[in-house]
Design an enzyme around this catalytic site. Structure first.
Site, PDB file in Angstrom:
ATOM      1  CE1 TYR A  64      -2.660  -2.911   0.332  1.00 25.00           C
ATOM      2  CE2 TYR A  64      -3.303  -2.340   2.960  1.00 25.00           C
ATOM      3  CZ  TYR A  64      -2.913  -3.445   1.488  1.00 25.00           C
ATOM      4  OH  TYR A  64      -3.723  -4.364   1.586  1.00 25.00           O
ATOM      5  N   GLY A 224     -22.225  -0.229  -5.105  1.00 18.93           N
ATOM      6  CA  GLY A 224     -21.186  -0.543  -6.959  1.00 18.93           C
ATOM      7  C   GLY A 224     -21.798  -1.868  -7.082  1.00 18.93           C
ATOM      8  N   PRO A 228     -30.973  -2.760  -8.168  1.00 21.45           N
ATOM      9  CG  PRO A 228     -31.879  -1.500  -9.343  1.00 21.45           C
ATOM     10  CD  PRO A 228     -30.419  -2.894  -8.867  1.00 21.45           C
TER      11      PRO A 228
END
Length: 327
Positions: A64, A224, A228
């Site tokens: 990272y 994401g 729906p």
């Protein structure tokens, strides 16, 4: 009153016991997990506040930044609290272009471990997870050679406990035949439940399971990837219990099995406190039953790189400038 991590309960992580709500440091970098964060002081404040609120399990990796998050952790928290467990992930290297190359050779793993030790300022890594390569879902391949190399580093005292990440149930069985495991880290959430049986198997054997992408490092997964119709169910339960959808998704994980660990990432103290407050969300049996229906209503949209996508030419998957990083 601000919620602390202590309300999430505790679970064994190898030879240590930690609160089930930890913290994942991947978001404390620049875009695409490269370079420093936009607000360095805010990143340090999040780490300070996490420990103040009882977080005793911090997940990181030398990948990272690279090394940015490890350096921030050392600056913010060293000298480390005695009860703090820092978990790292090895198995790849960053390329100059920002990609993610496989690094599973004995020399590559030794280098990763030694770099993590140097940047974190530790004599031994508390837990080192062997992250296997692959884009999206784990690929079936032997992890024997790299895990044996990591076990050798454990014998040398550079690593205390071993774990595995981004693997299949068959690979977990292979890993357990080589060395005792402190934990398994995999993609698991309301809509990705391939590991249901594995979670329960590990719970019976007292092995922790860390739900990666229970809360995604880059964005909260349901927003994401849910349809729906799935989102509507989550929203309905959230409204009923007086919590946010993010908090309900974490609360579902905590209710799912007593061996589940969650490592949400946050870039502000306010966001961190909101996530930790999920441990106080009470889900009734009817709520859990409704949330369990979500996985039967269809899966994530097809055609895109899964959020667990990997990194680069070495088999980690599309992690160049436009790709998503691996967890």
């Amino acid at each position: 009153m601000t919620t602390t991590a202590t309300g999430s309960g505790r679970v064994s992580l190898g030879d240590r016991t930690v609160h089930r709500m930890g913290y994942g440091g991947m978001k404390l970098t620049g875009p695409r997990v490269t370079g420093p964060p936009a607000d360095r002081e805010a990143a340090l404040a999040v780490l300070h506040r996490a420990v103040e609120l009882g977080v005793d399990h911090v997940d990181t990796s030398g990948l990272y930044g690279p090394h940015v998050v490890n350096d921030l952790i050392r600056e913010a928290l060293d000298p480390y609290p005695e009860d703090l467990v820092i978990v790292t992930r090895v198995g790849a290297r960053r390329t100059p272009e920002g990609g993610w190359d496989e690094a599973l050779t004995p020399d590559g793993l030794r280098r990763s471990v030694e770099e993590d030790l140097e940047h974190l300022g530790l004599d031994a890594l508390h837990v080192a997870n062997l992250r296997m390569p692959g884009l999206g879902e784990p690929a079936e391949r032997s992890l024997g050679e790299p895990l044996e190399a990591l076990a050798q580093l454990q014998q040398e005292g550079l690593v205390r406990q071993l774990g595995v990440s981004h693997i299949t149930g068959r690979q977990v069985a292979e890993a357990r035949s080589i060395a005792p495991l402190a934990c398994v880290q995999n993609h698991y959430n309301l809509i990705h439940r391939t590991d249901d049986d594995l979670v329960e198997e590990l719970a019976r054997d007292g092995i922790a399971y860390t739900a990666l992408e229970g809360i995604s490092y880059t964005s909260f997964f349901p927003m994401g990837e849910m349809t729906p119709e799935q989102s509507a169910v989550l929203d309905t339960v959230a409204q009923r219990v007086g919590a946010s959808p993010v908090q309900v998704a974490i609360a579902w994980l905590l209710a799912r099995s007593p061996n589940l660990l969650v490592i949400p990432s946050a870039t502000s103290v306010a966001q961190l406190e909101e996530l930790l407050a999920a441990s106080e969300v009470a889900l009734r049996p009817a709520d859990l039953e409704e949330l369990d229906r979500i996985v039967t209503m269809g899966g994530p949209p097809t055609g895109g790189v899964p959020a667990w996508g990997g990194g680069g030419p070495g088999g980690w998957g599309g992690g160049g400038p436009g790709g998503r990083p691996p967890g």
